[in-house]
Design a protein around this motif. Structure first.
Motif, PDB file in Angstrom:
ATOM      1  N   ALA A 122       0.820  -1.204   0.000  1.00  0.00           N
ATOM      2  CA  ALA A 122       0.000   0.000   0.000  1.00  0.00           C
ATOM      3  C   ALA A 122       0.856   1.257   0.000  1.00  0.00           C
ATOM      4  CB  ALA A 122      -0.911   0.002   1.227  1.00  0.00           C
ATOM      5  N   TRP A 123       0.246   2.326  -0.466  1.00  0.00           N
ATOM      6  CA  TRP A 123       0.835   3.652  -0.371  1.00  0.00           C
ATOM      7  C   TRP A 123       0.027   4.464   0.644  1.00  0.00           C
ATOM      8  CZ3 TRP A 123       5.388   5.024  -2.352  1.00  0.00           C
ATOM      9  CH2 TRP A 123       5.897   4.304  -3.439  1.00  0.00           C
ATOM     10  N   PHE A 124       0.762   5.133   1.517  1.00  0.00           N
ATOM     11  CA  PHE A 124       0.156   6.062   2.466  1.00  0.00           C
ATOM     12  C   PHE A 124       0.823   7.422   2.281  1.00  0.00           C
ATOM     13  CE2 PHE A 124      -2.387   3.414   5.314  1.00  0.00           C
ATOM     14  CZ  PHE A 124      -1.934   2.147   5.000  1.00  0.00           C
ATOM     15  N   TYR A 133       5.279  10.504   1.318  1.00  0.00           N
ATOM     16  CA  TYR A 133       4.628   9.292   0.835  1.00  0.00           C
ATOM     17  C   TYR A 133       5.414   8.067   1.292  1.00  0.00           C
ATOM     18  CZ  TYR A 133       1.367  11.893  -2.058  1.00  0.00           C
ATOM     19  OH  TYR A 133       0.347  12.716  -2.491  1.00  0.00           O
ATOM     20  N   TYR A 134       4.667   7.106   1.810  1.00  0.00           N
ATOM     21  CA  TYR A 134       5.260   5.884   2.332  1.00  0.00           C
ATOM     22  C   TYR A 134       4.659   4.668   1.644  1.00  0.00           C
ATOM     23  CZ  TYR A 134       6.378   8.921   6.321  1.00  0.00           C
ATOM     24  OH  TYR A 134       6.830   9.927   7.134  1.00  0.00           O
ATOM     25  N   CYS A 135       5.476   3.651   1.446  1.00  0.00           N
ATOM     26  CA  CYS A 135       4.906   2.366   1.074  1.00  0.00           C
ATOM     27  C   CYS A 135       4.985   1.447   2.288  1.00  0.00           C
ATOM     28  CB  CYS A 135       5.583   1.748  -0.144  1.00  0.00           C
ATOM     29  SG  CYS A 135       7.237   1.133   0.107  1.00  0.00           S
ATOM     30  N   ALA A 136       4.093   0.504   2.328  1.00  0.00           N
ATOM     31  CA  ALA A 136       3.981  -0.404   3.472  1.00  0.00           C
ATOM     32  C   ALA A 136       3.459  -1.752   3.001  1.00  0.00           C
ATOM     33  CB  ALA A 136       3.039   0.179   4.522  1.00  0.00           C
ATOM     34  N   THR A 137       3.766  -2.786   3.761  1.00  0.00           N
ATOM     35  CA  THR A 137       3.269  -4.116   3.434  1.00  0.00           C
ATOM     36  C   THR A 137       2.728  -4.798   4.683  1.00  0.00           C
ATOM     37  OG1 THR A 137       5.342  -5.312   3.864  1.00  0.00           O
ATOM     38  CG2 THR A 137       5.072  -4.370   1.680  1.00  0.00           C
ATOM     39  N   LYS A 138       1.837  -5.740   4.447  1.00  0.00           N
ATOM     40  CA  LYS A 138       1.325  -6.583   5.516  1.00  0.00           C
ATOM     41  C   LYS A 138       0.918  -7.908   4.916  1.00  0.00           C
ATOM     42  CE  LYS A 138      -2.828  -5.917   7.165  1.00  0.00           C
ATOM     43  NZ  LYS A 138      -3.536  -7.136   6.732  1.00  0.00           N
ATOM     44  N   GLU A 139       1.004  -8.978   5.664  1.00  0.00           N
ATOM     45  CA  GLU A 139       0.518 -10.267   5.222  1.00  0.00           C
ATOM     46  C   GLU A 139      -1.000 -10.279   5.312  1.00  0.00           C
ATOM     47  OE1 GLU A 139       3.690 -12.876   7.523  1.00  0.00           O
ATOM     48  OE2 GLU A 139       2.688 -14.047   5.955  1.00  0.00           O
ATOM     49  N   GLY A 140      -1.592 -11.131   4.495  1.00  0.00           N
ATOM     50  CA  GLY A 140      -3.038 -11.266   4.576  1.00  0.00           C
ATOM     51  C   GLY A 140      -3.770 -10.198   3.778  1.00  0.00           C
ATOM     52  N   TYR A 141      -4.990  -9.879   4.232  1.00  0.00           N
ATOM     53  CA  TYR A 141      -5.853  -8.982   3.491  1.00  0.00           C
ATOM     54  C   TYR A 141      -5.364  -7.540   3.519  1.00  0.00           C
ATOM     55  CZ  TYR A 141      -7.521  -7.707   8.133  1.00  0.00           C
ATOM     56  OH  TYR A 141      -7.587  -7.271   9.422  1.00  0.00           O
ATOM     57  N   CYS A 142      -5.890  -6.755   2.584  1.00  0.00           N
ATOM     58  CA  CYS A 142      -5.539  -5.348   2.523  1.00  0.00           C
ATOM     59  C   CYS A 142      -6.343  -4.537   3.526  1.00  0.00           C
ATOM     60  CB  CYS A 142      -5.790  -4.797   1.117  1.00  0.00           C
ATOM     61  SG  CYS A 142      -4.449  -5.083  -0.050  1.00  0.00           S
ATOM     62  N   ARG A 185      -4.033   0.627  -2.339  1.00  0.00           N
ATOM     63  CA  ARG A 185      -3.382  -0.640  -1.989  1.00  0.00           C
ATOM     64  C   ARG A 185      -3.676  -1.679  -3.054  1.00  0.00           C
ATOM     65  NH1 ARG A 185      -8.416   1.000   0.464  1.00  0.00           N
ATOM     66  NH2 ARG A 185      -9.582  -0.839   1.160  1.00  0.00           N
ATOM     67  N   ILE A 186      -2.750  -2.665  -3.123  1.00  0.00           N
ATOM     68  CA  ILE A 186      -2.864  -3.746  -4.086  1.00  0.00           C
ATOM     69  C   ILE A 186      -2.491  -5.037  -3.399  1.00  0.00           C
ATOM     70  CG2 ILE A 186      -0.505  -3.304  -4.949  1.00  0.00           C
ATOM     71  CD1 ILE A 186      -1.557  -4.182  -7.736  1.00  0.00           C
ATOM     72  N   HIS A 187      -3.284  -6.066  -3.666  1.00  0.00           N
ATOM     73  CA  HIS A 187      -3.059  -7.356  -3.032  1.00  0.00           C
ATOM     74  C   HIS A 187      -2.467  -8.324  -4.053  1.00  0.00           C
ATOM     75  CE1 HIS A 187      -4.093 -11.103  -0.861  1.00  0.00           C
ATOM     76  NE2 HIS A 187      -3.950 -10.334   0.208  1.00  0.00           N
ATOM     77  N   THR A 188      -1.854  -9.377  -3.554  1.00  0.00           N
ATOM     78  CA  THR A 188      -1.293 -10.391  -4.441  1.00  0.00           C
ATOM     79  C   THR A 188      -2.378 -11.078  -5.266  1.00  0.00           C
ATOM     80  OG1 THR A 188      -1.290 -11.860  -2.516  1.00  0.00           O
ATOM     81  CG2 THR A 188       0.820 -10.886  -3.173  1.00  0.00           C
ATOM     82  N   ASP A 189      -3.644 -11.011  -4.801  1.00  0.00           N
ATOM     83  CA  ASP A 189      -4.725 -11.640  -5.563  1.00  0.00           C
ATOM     84  C   ASP A 189      -5.309 -10.705  -6.616  1.00  0.00           C
ATOM     85  OD1 ASP A 189      -7.408 -11.284  -3.054  1.00  0.00           O
ATOM     86  OD2 ASP A 189      -6.264  -9.816  -4.191  1.00  0.00           O
ATOM     87  N   GLY A 190      -4.727  -9.515  -6.742  1.00  0.00           N
ATOM     88  CA  GLY A 190      -5.167  -8.583  -7.766  1.00  0.00           C
ATOM     89  C   GLY A 190      -6.081  -7.481  -7.264  1.00  0.00           C
ATOM     90  N   TYR A 191      -6.551  -7.598  -6.028  1.00  0.00           N
ATOM     91  CA  TYR A 191      -7.412  -6.556  -5.458  1.00  0.00           C
ATOM     92  C   TYR A 191      -6.672  -5.225  -5.486  1.00  0.00           C
ATOM     93  CZ  TYR A 191      -9.868  -3.924  -1.814  1.00  0.00           C
ATOM     94  OH  TYR A 191     -10.536  -2.954  -1.114  1.00  0.00           O
ATOM     95  N   TRP A 248       7.430  -0.752   6.844  1.00  0.00           N
ATOM     96  CA  TRP A 248       7.328   0.584   6.266  1.00  0.00           C
ATOM     97  C   TRP A 248       8.654   1.025   5.683  1.00  0.00           C
ATOM     98  CZ3 TRP A 248       2.879   3.576   6.186  1.00  0.00           C
ATOM     99  CH2 TRP A 248       1.805   3.091   6.937  1.00  0.00           C
ATOM    100  N   GLY A 249       8.579   1.799   4.615  1.00  0.00           N
ATOM    101  CA  GLY A 249       9.754   2.461   4.102  1.00  0.00           C
ATOM    102  C   GLY A 249       9.946   3.786   4.819  1.00  0.00           C
ATOM    103  N   PRO A 250      11.079   4.439   4.593  1.00  0.00           N
ATOM    104  CA  PRO A 250      11.364   5.718   5.256  1.00  0.00           C
ATOM    105  C   PRO A 250      10.577   6.893   4.679  1.00  0.00           C
ATOM    106  CG  PRO A 250      13.147   5.152   3.784  1.00  0.00           C
ATOM    107  CD  PRO A 250      12.224   3.971   3.785  1.00  0.00           C
ATOM    108  N   GLY A 251      10.016   6.713   3.480  1.00  0.00           N
ATOM    109  CA  GLY A 251       9.216   7.769   2.875  1.00  0.00           C
ATOM    110  C   GLY A 251       9.976   8.589   1.853  1.00  0.00           C
TER     111      GLY A 251
END
Length: 122
Positions: free
Chosen positions: A35-37, A93-102, A50-56, A112-115
């Motif tokens: 995701a982008w925040f 602007y930051y990018c971030a990731t998480k396992e599972g659903y968006c 945000r974008i999920h590995t399933d294409g969402y 998180w990235g540093p931005g």
């Protein structure tokens, strides 16, 4: 260990475009969300899209039709193409990731990235 690094920020005039990149390394998970925040001075961090590995794929209403998220699976890089930029898009602007659903909830993301700073002048 997952590491994220954003790049591509800068200063542009209103109506201009920028393309942000987020290079990810390390194992995130079998299914995960990227995701982008963004966070403007004195304001809360909010989701951009945000974008999920399933294409969402989903965007915040404020950027729909102007911003586009894409992902290069071969290089594990997330992109944010920003067109028709407005002064109110000015933020870190930051990018971030998480396992599972968006999710658009920042604290649900554990990497998180540093931005990268985006400044849009009128």
């Amino acid at each position: 260990q997952v590491q994220l690094l954003e790049s591509g920020g800068g200063s542009v005039q209103a109506g201009g475009s920028l393309r942000l990149s987020c290079a990810a390394s390390g194992y995130i998970g079998n299914t995960y969300c990227m995701a982008w925040f963004r966070q403007a001075p004195g304001k809360e961090r909010v989701g951009v899209g945000r974008i999920h590995t399933d294409g969402y794929l989903k965007y915040a209403d404020s950027v729909k039709g102007r911003f586009t998220i894409s992902r290069d699976n071969a290089t594990n890089t997330l992109y944010l193409q920003m067109n028709s930029l407005k002064p109110e898009d000015t933020a870190m602007y930051y990018c971030a990731t998480k396992e599972g659903y968006c999710s658009m909830v920042p604290h649900s993301y554990n990497h998180w990235g540093p931005g990268t700073q985006v400044t849009v002048s009128s």
